[in-house]
Design a protein around this motif. Structure first.
Motif, PDB file in Angstrom:
ATOM      1  N   MET A 465       0.824  -1.201   0.000  1.00  0.00           N
ATOM      2  CA  MET A 465       0.000   0.000   0.000  1.00  0.00           C
ATOM      3  C   MET A 465       0.866   1.261   0.000  1.00  0.00           C
ATOM      4  O   MET A 465       0.569   2.241  -0.701  1.00  0.00           O
ATOM      5  CB  MET A 465      -0.921   0.003   1.217  1.00  0.00           C
ATOM      6  CG  MET A 465      -1.974  -1.090   1.189  1.00  0.00           C
ATOM      7  SD  MET A 465      -3.104  -0.957  -0.206  1.00  0.00           S
ATOM      8  CE  MET A 465      -3.935   0.582   0.176  1.00  0.00           C
ATOM      9  N   LEU A 466       1.935   1.256   0.772  1.00  0.00           N
ATOM     10  CA  LEU A 466       2.813   2.430   0.812  1.00  0.00           C
ATOM     11  C   LEU A 466       3.504   2.657  -0.521  1.00  0.00           C
ATOM     12  O   LEU A 466       3.633   3.804  -0.991  1.00  0.00           O
ATOM     13  CB  LEU A 466       3.859   2.255   1.923  1.00  0.00           C
ATOM     14  CG  LEU A 466       3.330   2.332   3.361  1.00  0.00           C
ATOM     15  CD1 LEU A 466       4.412   1.893   4.350  1.00  0.00           C
ATOM     16  CD2 LEU A 466       2.859   3.749   3.691  1.00  0.00           C
ATOM     17  N   ARG A 492      12.865   3.804   4.868  1.00  0.00           N
ATOM     18  CA  ARG A 492      11.760   4.528   5.508  1.00  0.00           C
ATOM     19  C   ARG A 492      10.432   3.836   5.248  1.00  0.00           C
ATOM     20  O   ARG A 492       9.573   3.787   6.132  1.00  0.00           O
ATOM     21  CB  ARG A 492      11.734   5.966   4.977  1.00  0.00           C
ATOM     22  CG  ARG A 492      12.897   6.822   5.471  1.00  0.00           C
ATOM     23  CD  ARG A 492      12.945   8.157   4.767  1.00  0.00           C
ATOM     24  NE  ARG A 492      11.701   8.922   4.976  1.00  0.00           N
ATOM     25  CZ  ARG A 492      11.434  10.047   4.344  1.00  0.00           C
ATOM     26  NH1 ARG A 492      12.293  10.549   3.459  1.00  0.00           N
ATOM     27  NH2 ARG A 492      10.304  10.683   4.593  1.00  0.00           N
ATOM     28  N   LEU A 493      10.250   3.294   4.056  1.00  0.00           N
ATOM     29  CA  LEU A 493       9.019   2.549   3.762  1.00  0.00           C
ATOM     30  C   LEU A 493       8.915   1.295   4.633  1.00  0.00           C
ATOM     31  O   LEU A 493       7.852   0.987   5.174  1.00  0.00           O
ATOM     32  CB  LEU A 493       8.984   2.168   2.281  1.00  0.00           C
ATOM     33  CG  LEU A 493       8.743   3.303   1.279  1.00  0.00           C
ATOM     34  CD1 LEU A 493       8.882   2.790  -0.150  1.00  0.00           C
ATOM     35  CD2 LEU A 493       7.364   3.921   1.491  1.00  0.00           C
ATOM     36  N   VAL A 499       5.883  -0.251  11.729  1.00  0.00           N
ATOM     37  CA  VAL A 499       5.067   0.486  12.704  1.00  0.00           C
ATOM     38  C   VAL A 499       3.591   0.130  12.543  1.00  0.00           C
ATOM     39  O   VAL A 499       2.894  -0.175  13.517  1.00  0.00           O
ATOM     40  CB  VAL A 499       5.282   2.001  12.535  1.00  0.00           C
ATOM     41  CG1 VAL A 499       4.316   2.774  13.435  1.00  0.00           C
ATOM     42  CG2 VAL A 499       6.716   2.374  12.870  1.00  0.00           C
ATOM     43  N   LEU A 500       3.104   0.163  11.305  1.00  0.00           N
ATOM     44  CA  LEU A 500       1.692  -0.141  11.055  1.00  0.00           C
ATOM     45  C   LEU A 500       1.369  -1.600  11.405  1.00  0.00           C
ATOM     46  O   LEU A 500       0.290  -1.899  11.927  1.00  0.00           O
ATOM     47  CB  LEU A 500       1.361   0.144   9.584  1.00  0.00           C
ATOM     48  CG  LEU A 500       1.445   1.618   9.160  1.00  0.00           C
ATOM     49  CD1 LEU A 500       1.287   1.743   7.650  1.00  0.00           C
ATOM     50  CD2 LEU A 500       0.380   2.437   9.878  1.00  0.00           C
ATOM     51  N   THR A 501       2.313  -2.492  11.127  1.00  0.00           N
ATOM     52  CA  THR A 501       2.104  -3.903  11.470  1.00  0.00           C
ATOM     53  C   THR A 501       2.038  -4.094  12.982  1.00  0.00           C
ATOM     54  O   THR A 501       1.199  -4.848  13.482  1.00  0.00           O
ATOM     55  CB  THR A 501       3.236  -4.756  10.882  1.00  0.00           C
ATOM     56  OG1 THR A 501       3.235  -4.622   9.459  1.00  0.00           O
ATOM     57  CG2 THR A 501       3.059  -6.222  11.254  1.00  0.00           C
ATOM     58  N   SER A 502       2.908  -3.429  13.711  1.00  0.00           N
ATOM     59  CA  SER A 502       2.904  -3.534  15.172  1.00  0.00           C
ATOM     60  C   SER A 502       1.586  -3.023  15.751  1.00  0.00           C
ATOM     61  O   SER A 502       1.023  -3.624  16.673  1.00  0.00           O
ATOM     62  CB  SER A 502       4.081  -2.750  15.761  1.00  0.00           C
ATOM     63  OG  SER A 502       5.316  -3.242  15.278  1.00  0.00           O
TER      64      SER A 502
END
Length: 539
Positions: A465-466, A492-493, A499-502
């Motif tokens: 998605m990113l 960075r991606l 972060v989003l997964t955590s």
């Protein structure tokens, strides 16, 4: 062994009107003769401490070697894939052994069996660093997993057998200590050995503690006679179906994410064959006169609630501990040394909170259902707060979440233990211990598989998605590449995907905690401390 008939939750004496509704829900057992008086002597207390340390030894051996696996792989010059099998084979042998350890403990006597298992763990741990090749190391780890799997079940049996009713919950707090404090020490000890001493200490650390265990158990516990005649009625069908069933399922869970789950023929065989053997094992246990699992115990509502809640609680404990470590390593490149203070912040206060929680539950006014509900609510709040994490979070941001777990974990674990063991006679302790410890350790494998599987899937999703969003913004992408370079942009991606997964994993853990919270409303019944359900003559 000849066990007493199944008992149900015992009804307490007359209580105030406010508690009348709860008491009416508790089943009344048939009249039984008064139990013999149980007294705790200093010698028995020494033996119990030895059993506690033996169980802690098994947990530390498991957790520290897992946390230090990167250094162990480097020392043996083996790759990541080979290193995962070191953990998977150990865990499979460890979990499968817990099904049968109580039977062998009663047969060879608790004292002899536990000392023998501790000595075997020390011997195999001593030999592991000297393994000449990888197959030998695998063999030693399997044997050490079998030896270690014999130890935790013995602690519950001994606590139910030797502790007087007014101290039973404190003994169970000692068992809870091995399930919460022990795993939390894994990362700090791994950091200590690998950073400041020697990687071999990950294997050798159990030797001093093992010597103390053997001395305390030898001096403290009475020497019961051997019961080798029990082999005449040994449950061979249960053994040859149950051991490979549990081992195969654990291997499937621990290797599934690496081998892409059911796209792998090996994982399909592990799950399908393991499930069929498990069904055969459970059917055999239901009809066998001398089972390893006494399935009729599930008719006790609190026992069933305890096992089902234990499954979810272990998933929560493993998940809430693994998510910060996974995030800090993936985003900020933390090594175990940098993550150790976070684990110690949780581990040390548990030494105080567990006895305090036991003291609370040991009063007649405390309802264990409200205690466990409060603990689960705190876990929901922890996961909810964690779901708002950002890439700016560092170790200090997790201290609040860990502080909530200091209160929540003892409440949940101690309430589960109280619900499972209250009203359970010592003769049924081995059955309860086998079922409880097997579910506990198997749940840890389920938690690992869940975190790795969901984590990998969500990380791939967020990465895609990113990249898509960046591709739709060509000007922004070109500016980022020009400013930082392509490699830095990819980093960075990846960082943002972690972060989003955590945050997603925290939301999954929150859903598990909410489900357990709802279960409290429908399944468990009101019980009272062991001392208040004991006939007056046995006080």
């Amino acid at each position: 062994m000849n066990a007493n008939p199944m008992t149900t939750e015992t009804q307490a004496p007359r209580v105030p009107l406010a508690l009348e509704r709860d008491v009416t829900r508790v089943q009344t057992p048939p009249a039984q003769p008064a139990a013999a008086q149980v007294t705790l002597t200093m010698r028995i207390a020494l033996g119990l401490v030895g059993m506690l340390f033996a169980s802690l030894l098994a947990i530390l051996n498991e957790q520290v070697t897992a946390a230090a696996m990167a250094d162990i792989q480097g020392a043996f010059l083996i790759g990541h894939d080979d290193g995962t099998w070191l953990t998977a084979l150990f865990e499979a042998a460890n979990v499968a052994t817990m099904v049968f350890a109580p039977w062998f403990g009663i047969t060879f006597t608790l004292k002899r069996f536990t000392i023998g298992a501790v000595r075997a763990s020390m011997l195999f741990g001593l030999l592991c660093p000297f393994a000449p090749n990888l197959p030998t190391l695998y063999t030693l780890r399997i044997l050490q997993g079998i030896a270690g799997g014999c130890l935790p079940p013995m602690l519950i049996i001994v606590a139910l057998r030797y502790l007087p009713p007014n101290l039973k919950l404190y003994g169970l707090a000692g068992y809870a200590l091995t399930a919460t404090f022990g795993p939390a020490l894994g990362t700090p000890l791994a950091a200590l050995w690998t950073e400041f001493v020697d990687w071999r200490m990950a294997f050798w650390q159990i030797i001093p503690l093992g010597v103390l265990c053997c001395f305390a158990i030898q001096q403290g516990l009475p020497a019961d006679p051997l019961k080798l005649e029990r082999f005449r009625s040994f449950n061979w069908i249960g053994f040859v179906t149950g051991f490979p069933a549990v081992a195969m399922l654990v291997i499937g869970l621990l290797q599934g994410d690496r081998l892409d789950w059911f796209d792998s023929a090996l994982i399909r065989v592990m799950f399908c064959a393991g499930a069929l053997l498990l069904v055969a094992f459970l059917v055999n246990e239901w009809f066998h006169p001398v089972p390893f699992f006494k399935l009729p115990l599930l008719a006790r509502r609190n026992f069933t609630h305890g096992l089902s809640t234990l499954l979810g609680t272990v998933i929560l404990l493993v998940g809430i501990a693994a998510i910060p470590a996974r995030y800090l390593a993936g985003v900020h490149a933390y090594r175990p040394l940098q993550s150790a203070p976070l684990s110690l912040w949780l581990a040390v206060p548990l030494l105080i909170m567990l006895p305090l929680t036991a003291a609370l539950l040991n009063t007649r006014r405390a309802d264990h259902r409200w205690v466990i509900a409060t603990g689960l609510a705190l876990m929901v709040a922890t996961c909810a707060l964690g779901s708002f994490m950002t890439s700016e979070w560092i170790r200090d941001n997790f201290y609040l979440l860990q502080s909530m777990q200091i209160v929540a974990q003892p409440m949940v674990i101690m309430s589960i233990l109280m619900g499972v063991t209250t009203g359970l006679p010592p003769t049924e302790g081995p059955f309860a211990s086998a079922m409880f410890n097997t579910v506990k350790t198997f749940s840890a494998a389920v938690a690992t598989g869940l975190i790795e599987g969901v984590g990998t899937a969500r990380e791939h999703f967020h990465s895609s998605m990113l990249v898509d969003q960046l591709g739709n913004r060509a000007l922004v992408a070109n500016q980022a590449v020009a400013a930082d370079g392509l490699g830095q942009l990819a980093h960075r991606l990846h960082e943002q995907a972690v972060v989003l997964t955590s945050a997603d994993l925290y939301r999954v853990m929150a859903c598990v905690a909410v489900a357990l919270l709802l279960l409290v409303l429908v399944l468990p019944v009101r019980i009272y401390p062991p001392w208040s359900t004991t006939p007056p003559s046995s006080h």
